[in-house]
Design a protein around this motif. Structure first.
Motif, short mmCIF file in Angstrom:
data_model
loop_
_atom_site.label_atom_id
_atom_site.label_comp_id
_atom_site.label_asym_id
_atom_site.label_seq_id
_atom_site.Cartn_x
_atom_site.Cartn_y
_atom_site.Cartn_z
N MET A 227 10.10 31.55 -14.67
CA MET A 227 9.37 30.31 -14.35
C MET A 227 9.84 29.68 -13.04
SD MET A 227 7.36 30.32 -16.91
CE MET A 227 7.32 31.38 -18.37
N ASP A 228 10.29 30.53 -12.10
CA ASP A 228 10.78 30.00 -10.83
C ASP A 228 9.77 30.11 -9.70
OD1 ASP A 228 10.87 32.75 -10.65
OD2 ASP A 228 12.80 32.82 -9.62
N SER A 229 8.75 30.96 -9.86
CA SER A 229 7.81 31.15 -8.76
C SER A 229 6.36 30.97 -9.20
CB SER A 229 7.98 32.54 -8.14
OG SER A 229 7.77 33.56 -9.12
N VAL A 230 6.14 30.43 -10.38
CA VAL A 230 4.80 30.18 -10.87
C VAL A 230 4.46 28.71 -10.62
CG1 VAL A 230 5.68 29.76 -13.21
CG2 VAL A 230 3.27 30.35 -12.89
N SER A 231 3.22 28.43 -10.29
CA SER A 231 2.82 27.07 -9.97
C SER A 231 2.62 26.23 -11.23
CB SER A 231 1.51 27.08 -9.18
OG SER A 231 0.42 27.48 -10.01
N ASP A 232 2.67 24.91 -11.06
CA ASP A 232 2.37 24.01 -12.17
C ASP A 232 0.94 24.22 -12.67
OD1 ASP A 232 4.89 22.98 -11.86
OD2 ASP A 232 4.26 21.02 -11.10
#
Length: 356
Positions: A227-232
């Motif tokens: 969950m470090d490079s996925v957008s909100d």
């Protein structure tokens, strides 16, 4: 503020955006900004993100090409006319503290100090590319040694089943499409439209792969990763969220979801998040696992900062014939051919026939 010129001429004055994590930086970059990175061996994903953001200049306090990887990624940035300069690693904090700077061919004016820099050109790229080609046999030998070492250490863990995970998404007996934002993912994903329409596979995004699914006009069914490079935006898409955690249960990615008020299941396992997604689909009894953008060779892994692929190698061995890697399919089956009906008797590859 001056925008990037087609000729890539300096000087350019603009507002800086900086972060030691290029992933985080790309999430907030805007047009005309001066991107300040600390990125060794700038990869394709980073370059395309910078181009999409339409930055005016890229300032790299890392080594844009170390000579370890024969990559053409930086060339795409240069050919687009985006100026790229390199400066020393210890200049990062100074540039981060400077809101507006002027970048020239040999230095950066922060208003209170002068930071020496050098322009990264096509000649710079060519020299580093040739050096990487010359060192490739040694790099490959080290990569193989690392892969074998960790494969031996991790094989026992792979023989064990994953910890049980309660899922709301039905996976048994279905096709699954696992999407990662690796090299060529856009083109390959586009080549699978007919397959997606016909089979309606479960769409699993690995971290930023969820954004790739949204970009293509679909909605992810599941998101797995740190969950470090996925957008909100992707996190709030309604997808089922699975946080890939360490084997001891520690899950740094869970904190971000808590701040957003989102719930997720934990999947404690070793290897990469890509490995975790494949193993989950396999152990849930999926009939077929098709992958797009997965990292699969030495250059892929070295660009990610990984010196081997022990776990990935083992996972692929375990999944066996259920795995269909669609990477590069867009080059086998180009867009103009996808629009034409197949000629009677055309000898298409069985791989292409299956997917389309």
């Amino acid at each position: 503020m001056r925008w990037r010129s087609k000729t890539g001429l300096l000087p350019i004055t603009g507002i800086t955006e900086s972060d030691r994590s290029t992933k985080r930086l790309l999430q907030r970059l805007g047009p005309g900004r001066i991107a300040v990175l600390a990125h060794d061996d700038l990869d394709e994903l980073a370059v395309r993100g910078l181009l999409k953001a339409r930055v005016s200049v890229v300032v790299n306090t890392g080594r844009t090409m170390t000579g370890a990887i024969a990559s053409r990624a930086v060339l795409e940035l240069l050919e687009a006319g985006t100026p790229l300069v390199e400066t020393s690693a210890d200049a990062f904090e100074l540039l981060q503290a400077s809101r507006t700077v002027t970048v020239t061919d040999n230095g950066i004016d922060t208003g209170t100090s002068w930071v020496p820099c050098r322009r990264f050109t096509r000649q710079s790229w060519l020299a580093a590319y040739r050096a990487a080609q010359a060192s490739e046999p040694k790099q490959l030998a080290r990569f193989i040694e690392n892969t074998l070492k960790y494969a031996v250490e991790e094989k026992e863990q792979l023989l064990e089943p994953l910890p049980p995970v309660m899922l709301r998404t039905e996976l048994p007996g279905r096709h699954v499409l696992v999407v990662v934002r690796g090299s060529g993912y856009r083109e390959d994903f586009a080549a699978l439209k007919r397959y997606i329409r016909r089979v309606r596979p479960v769409l699993i995004g690995v971290d930023g792969g969820a954004d790739a699914i949204l970009e293509a006009g679909y909605t992810p069914d599941m998101i797995i990763g740190d969950m470090d490079s996925v957008s909100d935006l992707a996190l709030f898409s309604g997808a089922e969220l699975i946080v890939h955690s360490y084997r001891n249960g520690e899950a740094p990615g869970m904190e971000r979801l808590r701040r957003l008020g989102l719930e997720a299941a934990l999947l404690p396992t070793g290897g990469t998040s890509e490995d975790a997604a494949l193993l989950l689909a396999y152990e849930q009894g999926c009939e077929q696992i098709v992958t797009v953008g997965l990292h699969s060779h030495m250059q892929d892994f070295m660009e990610k900062g990984r010196k081997g692929m022990g776990s990935t190698w083992l996972v692929r061995m375990k999944i066996g014939s259920r795995l269909v890697d669609a990477r590069g399919i867009s080059r086998l089956y180009p867009a103009n051919e996808r629009r034409k009906p197949a000629r009677p008797g055309a000898a298409w590859l069985s791989f292409v026939r299956f997917l389309h």
